[in-house]
Scaffold this active site. Structure first.
Site, PDB file in Angstrom:
ATOM      1  CB  SER A  30      -5.098  -4.076   3.114  1.00 27.15           C
ATOM      2  OG  SER A  30      -5.488  -3.642   4.254  1.00 27.15           O
ATOM      3  CG  HIS A  57      -3.312  -6.468  -0.780  1.00 28.43           C
ATOM      4  ND1 HIS A  57      -2.560  -5.262  -0.847  1.00 28.43           N
ATOM      5  CD2 HIS A  57      -4.572  -6.039  -0.474  1.00 28.43           C
ATOM      6  CE1 HIS A  57      -3.278  -4.185  -0.773  1.00 28.43           C
ATOM      7  NE2 HIS A  57      -4.417  -4.586  -0.446  1.00 28.43           N
ATOM      8  CD  GLU A  69       0.882  -4.275  -2.613  1.00 25.79           C
ATOM      9  OE1 GLU A  69       1.793  -3.425  -2.597  1.00 25.79           O
ATOM     10  OE2 GLU A  69       0.124  -4.549  -1.654  1.00 25.79           O
ATOM     11  CG  ASN A 103      -2.666  -0.494   1.751  1.00 26.03           C
ATOM     12  OD1 ASN A 103      -3.221   0.405   1.079  1.00 26.03           O
ATOM     13  ND2 ASN A 103      -3.061  -1.693   1.896  1.00 26.03           N
TER      14      ASN A 103
END
Length: 291
Positions: A123, A144, A156, A195
């Site tokens: 992540s 991800h 992602e 994130n």
């Protein structure tokens, strides 16, 4: 390698992310091997997936026939060599620690077929920090998935300077085949897009909490009522796992040495106490009292 060459998949790690990613692959029609070093984790994964898929059948999200076909395609093993010996794509979903991932990718380079794509579900950690332990940097990429993978429709897909266009396109096509929207990031950056946005929110939320401006319940309430967020930042930390953010921050702090990247005191205390969120029954909130 293109999407039509991908027939078999291995997912490493049967935790909260890995077992759901494996189920997505099996539901997508791929022969899928789920690997974990703990037999108990594999047993738990299958039990949880059986219950989840039966619920999906009841809610008519999937047919009984498709559910049964998926479980036929899904196998489990504690042996990494067995899991990856003849696969076309590996998705690593183990703990968010760089040294662990590097060790695993070195083994993958030895035991997985030379044409296999090696993806990490990290992540935060960019794949170039892992790829150099392999002889196939062009076939290493980030994929991800978001928690929970069986619900969240986004992946992602992150390229490094060494990742080939062919690898990136195959990863994007694979996402489509398993019913997920892959979004390509052409350049690497720590934490990717989602994130980095969440870190900014959660870091500010923790700052406000630790400095006594409001309790965490009030901060969550404001985020939901004033900003229309479905979950407050503390609820979201509990959902994704407080340890995930902690290890992500620790990795960034080790890379930069910048004190602002060090995990907050309250986060560190929760990780050391084992209060990691929903998965342990207690984090910012106590879920044991909620049944």
């Amino acid at each position: 390698m293109n999407i039509d060459n991908v027939q078999k998949v291995a997912v490493l790690g049967a935790g909260s992310m890995g077992h759901q990613i494996a189920m997505l692959c099996a539901l997508g029609g791929y022969e899928t091997s789920l690997q974990d070093i703990e037999e108990g984790a594999l047993d738990n994964a299958r039990e949880v997936l059986e219950a989840r898929m039966q619920d999906w059948v009841k809610k008519e999200k999937v047919t009984e026939e498709k559910k049964e076909a998926a479980f036929v395609k899904l196998s489990t093993t504690t042996e990494l060599e067995t899991a990856v010996k003849d696969v076309d794509l590996v998705i690593e979903a183990v703990v968010e620690k760089l040294d662990v991932k590097r060790e695993i990718f070195a083994k993958l380079d030895t035991h997985a077929p030379k044409n296999a794509i090696l993806a990490t579900n990290s992540s935060t950690i960019v794949n170039s920090k892992i790829a150099d332990v392999t002889t196939r940097k062009d076939k290493v990429i980030n994929m991800h998935f978001f928690f929970p993978p069986l619900v969240m429709d986004c992946v992602e897909v992150v390229k490094s300077d060494q990742t080939s266009e062919e690898t990136a396109q195959t990863a994007l096509d694979f996402c489509e085949r398993i019913g997920r929207k892959g979004v390509l990031l052409e350049k690497e950056i720590y934490g990717f897009v989602a994130n980095r946005l969440l870190f900014a929110l959660s870091n500010e939320a923790v700052y406000l909490y630790e400095n006594g401006y409001a309790d965490f319940e009030s901060i969550d309430l404001i985020a939901k009522k004033a900003l229309s967020h479905p979950l407050g930042p503390f609820e979201l930390m509990d959902l994704s796992g407080i340890d995930v953010g902690y290890y992500g921050n620790m990795q960034l702090y080790e890379e930069t040495g910048d004190p602002k990247n060090k995990p907050a005191k309250s986060i560190e205390e929760k990780v050391k106490a084992g209060n990691l969120g929903r998965k342990t029954g207690k984090g910012w909130y106590d879920y044991s009292k909620r049944g």
